[in-house]
Design an enzyme around this catalytic site. Sequence first.
Site: not given
Length: 457
Positions: A259-261
């Site tokens: 999700l960060y990416a």
Amino acid sequence: MPLSASSADTSKTVKLERYNSYLRKIHSTKVLKASSKVLFRATLLVALVLVLLFAINYHPLSDSHSHHLHRRSFLSTGIFSSPSSSLGQGAAWEKRVRQSSTPKRQHGLSVLVTGAAGFVGSHCSIALRKRGDGVLGFDNFNDYYDPSLKRARQELLEKQQVFIVEGDLNDGPLLRKLFDVVPFTHVLHLAAQAGVRYAMKNPQSYISSNIAGLVNLLEVAKAANPQPAIVWASSSSVYGLNTENPFSEEHRTDQPASLYAATKKAGEEIAHTYNHIYGLSLTGLRFFTVYGPWGRPDMAYFFFTKAILHGKSIDIYRTQDNQEVARDFTYIDDIVKGCVGALDTAEKSTGSGGKKRGPAQLRVYNLGNTSPVPVGRLVSILEGLLGTKARKHLIKMPRNGDVPYTHANVSLAYKDFGYKPTTDLAAGLRKFVKWYVGYYGIQPRVKRESSHADDSA
């Protein structure tokens, strides 16, 4: 036939009674009105007395809670930035903002650095200030990791006369106030919710900071006059499941593994949109595993060091096909040079009043070390520097969004602003360990070991 005397007397009597009755009604009405006024005033007086007694005898649930609520309102509404602030800090606050933002060299930049109390943000702020640029910091000092480390970085910045405004990216009025006070030439946007694994615990924090916060900043910047040029932190994580090596800016980035990416990739698309519609000059920087003094405690090299010193075991990941995990570890000084180079070569935005006047610059660059190192090698270097063997626990990499391998191609950054990393992992970790044992006051034996490692390098 004429009326008799008795009939006339009766008529007079009736009229007199009617008149007296009328007078009595008027008198009763006046008395009633007067009584109502007295009653109203008495009621109001009693109410005021009760309010006063309540105010005198009321105690908040706790002083700290009251202070916390006051502080939240103070920061989130930007009320402290008003000259009419009841605390009387408006004018003094604006003066500090202007002083911090004013360049000390001719043709110097005036830079708003978001995430200034963070790892990369603090190093960049100091580097810009030392060369004479105006720097204003912005940070919310959240507790994703130990806020005391951020406060310590803040103290370093204060020594360089860099003021950090404490606030949130989603506080539009506060950001607009800053742009009203200072005509920033540049924004170095480094504030973000970091970490790949934490996204599985608190996904909303990534949306709030990395997407909503970015949009709010761009909304304020697009309406500013003049519009600033913006350099912002993307991430090598955007390459996700890409298997081509080394990673090039031309490779696909539509397969995020975390999700960060995904939020960082979304940021790149959002940047494209604001560049296209509003003429904002935007440069995205894809950082590759940054490390060094004053680093983030959630990074492997940092918590490996802590675990080794405390005799605790560390998990060393291997891929699902039993290969070593490797990272393109990039020393903080090299990253700072890349950020400054991007700022110096950023062209002016072309919009005015929120309207695009012409094509604007849009760029994205890798900032890495170009030399991937297996995590096992990282641990071996730390063992030598700390004079202690690590208790290693080899495990398969969980499916938490981490990728097994990163490797940066930085030829584009080199071509455009001379980016060239110069610090290898052994030299960078030596500097980190020296800082770590000093900052945390590790026992002299470990200090002697690290000093010996410095001498033998």
